[in-house]
Design an enzyme around this catalytic site. Structure first.
Site, PDB file in Angstrom:
ATOM      1  N   LEU A 133      -1.406 -46.622  42.669  1.00  0.00           N
ATOM      2  CA  LEU A 133      -2.433 -45.938  43.241  1.00  0.00           C
ATOM      3  C   LEU A 133      -2.618 -44.443  42.866  1.00  0.00           C
ATOM      4  CD1 LEU A 133      -3.036 -48.027  46.598  1.00  0.00           C
ATOM      5  CD2 LEU A 133      -4.318 -48.342  44.344  1.00  0.00           C
ATOM      6  N   LYS A 191       3.582 -46.227  50.490  1.00  0.00           N
ATOM      7  CA  LYS A 191       3.904 -44.874  50.167  1.00  0.00           C
ATOM      8  C   LYS A 191       5.500 -44.821  49.875  1.00  0.00           C
ATOM      9  CE  LYS A 191       1.605 -41.059  50.705  1.00  0.00           C
ATOM     10  NZ  LYS A 191       0.713 -40.060  51.367  1.00  0.00           N
ATOM     11  N   ASP A 197      -2.036 -31.489  57.540  1.00  0.00           N
ATOM     12  CA  ASP A 197      -2.185 -31.512  56.157  1.00  0.00           C
ATOM     13  C   ASP A 197      -3.443 -32.417  55.752  1.00  0.00           C
ATOM     14  OD1 ASP A 197      -1.639 -30.931  53.451  1.00  0.00           O
ATOM     15  OD2 ASP A 197      -0.598 -32.725  53.229  1.00  0.00           O
TER      16      ASP A 197
END
Length: 381
Positions: free
Chosen positions: A20, A42, A141
């Site tokens: 992805l 991830k 973030d």
């Protein structure tokens, strides 16, 4: 070359489907869980131990247990052996629509005002849950890449991801990871004065300004991302309406407040920001009702309604984006979704494909959004 590729087995129940995307410190894959279906994974490029991976996810896992609709759910954390050695990973909710970057790119210039307001309101709702913890959890973030845009039975659902990862990421890698991170970083953070809830609010303000104007705040045309230095804050900041006449005065005020250089002058938390956005929405809804009541059925009522609609607003860029033909990929995804929806038991897969398509094309969003929300409710047409 990614650390893992399609077909690689992560565990007894997880298999890599496709990539992805990737950043400086992690790559993201869609994976198939044997029992739970699609998930996102991830994979950290520099984290080797399960313990360190779990520590990185402490805050994300805490927030995930709250089950808030605007926060990505985290499922598991572990390690996997790759050609480069053992690496840590975690799995989370898969959002087929992708990140806010995809939605913004589909419009190519400015995103419709009311769509931006809804996106920012939902981001604020997710962050407010984090900011309300004791002690507060600060994201650190918030960027376009860390905001995911999907759809459920009620319409668009925005989810904030990657809570807590920034503070534990390798400092060199983290700062090198964008074009992105510096552009969304609050002035006090750049001065090494620390993060706060107001720092997250600044980052949301950058997102709002960028979506409304197709430019970063304090950024002059022609500059490269490498020019995002502290010196840019010496410039005066024009309100979004200077570039986009669809933006109303109250939205101007809210966005400029988020981008106050002094954190003491910003909304202190995402809850304060969300309250301001909801008050604006209620005031505009009331004004629209009054306008319609004053001119029932007349031309003025029609014009007033159009001026308050994110999809029928006066800005030419919004109209041109909706009228622009979809890309070949977006059209193919929509056609596959429509075909798949006719097959028994395939409605979820069809909805995932259509979710990708509508975030790639404002034209397809306008055409198929109502159908997609029905599919998410399990209703076939």
């Amino acid at each position: 070359m990614t650390l893992l590729v399609s077909g690689d087995r992560v565990s007894d129940t997880l298999v890599i489907d496709r990539s992805l995307g990737e950043g400086a410190f992690a790559e993201v894959h869609r994976v198939r869980h044997e029992y739970l279906g699609w998930q996102a994974m991830k994979l950290f490029k520099r984290v080797a131990s399960k313990e360190e991976t779990v520590r990185m996810l402490d805050e994300a896992r805490l927030l995930s247990t709250l089950g808030h609709p605007n926060i990505v759910r985290v499922f598991d954390a572990n390690t996997v052996r790759t050609p480069e050695g053992v690496r840590g990973f975690f799995t989370m909710e898969y959002v087929a629509g992708g990140s806010l970057e995809r939605l913004a790119a589909a419009h190519k210039s400015m995103v419709p005002r009311d769509l931006v307001a809804e996106v920012v309101t939902q981001i604020a709702s997710g962050l407010a849950v984090a900011h309300d913890q004791d002690p507060p959890i600060v994201h650190r973030d918030v960027t376009m890449a860390n905001v995911l845009v999907g759809y459920d039975g009620t319409g668009m659902r925005v989810r904030v991801s990657d809570f807590g990862l920034a503070k534990r990421a390798d400092p060199f890698t983290h700062l090198a990871s964008a074009q992105g991170t510096y552009a969304f970083m609050a002035p006090e953070v750049m001065r090494n004065q620390g993060y706060s809830c107001a720092s997250d609010v600044w980052s949301v303000g950058v997102i709002a300004y960028l979506l409304l104007t197709n430019r970063f705040p304090f950024h002059q045309g022609g500059e490269e991302f490498s020019s995002f230095s502290f010196g840019r804050f010496n410039r005066s900041l024009l309100p979004p309406s200077s570039y986009n006449d669809e933006v109303d005065a109250e939205l101007d005020r809210i966005v400029l407040a988020m981008l106050e250089l002094d954190p003491q002058n910003r909304p202190a938390t995402a809850q304060v920001l969300g309250d301001a956005l909801r008050e604006r929405a209620e005031a505009m809804a009331g004004a629209a009702g009054d306008s319609a009541g004053d001119s029932v059925g007349g031309p003025a009522a029609s014009a007033g309604s159009a001026g308050l609609s994110g999809t029928a607003g006066s800005a030419g860029s919004a109209k041109s984006a909706v009228n622009r033909p979809p890309t070949q990929r977006a059209r193919r995804l929509a056609e596959e979704a429509l075909e798949l929806a006719r097959s028994p038991g395939e409605l979820d897969r069809a909805a995932d494909l259509m979710e990708e398509a509508v975030n790639l094309s404002p034209y397809l969003r306008d055409l198929h959004l109502s159908k997609l929300t029905l599919w998410r409710r399990g209703v076939m047409m």
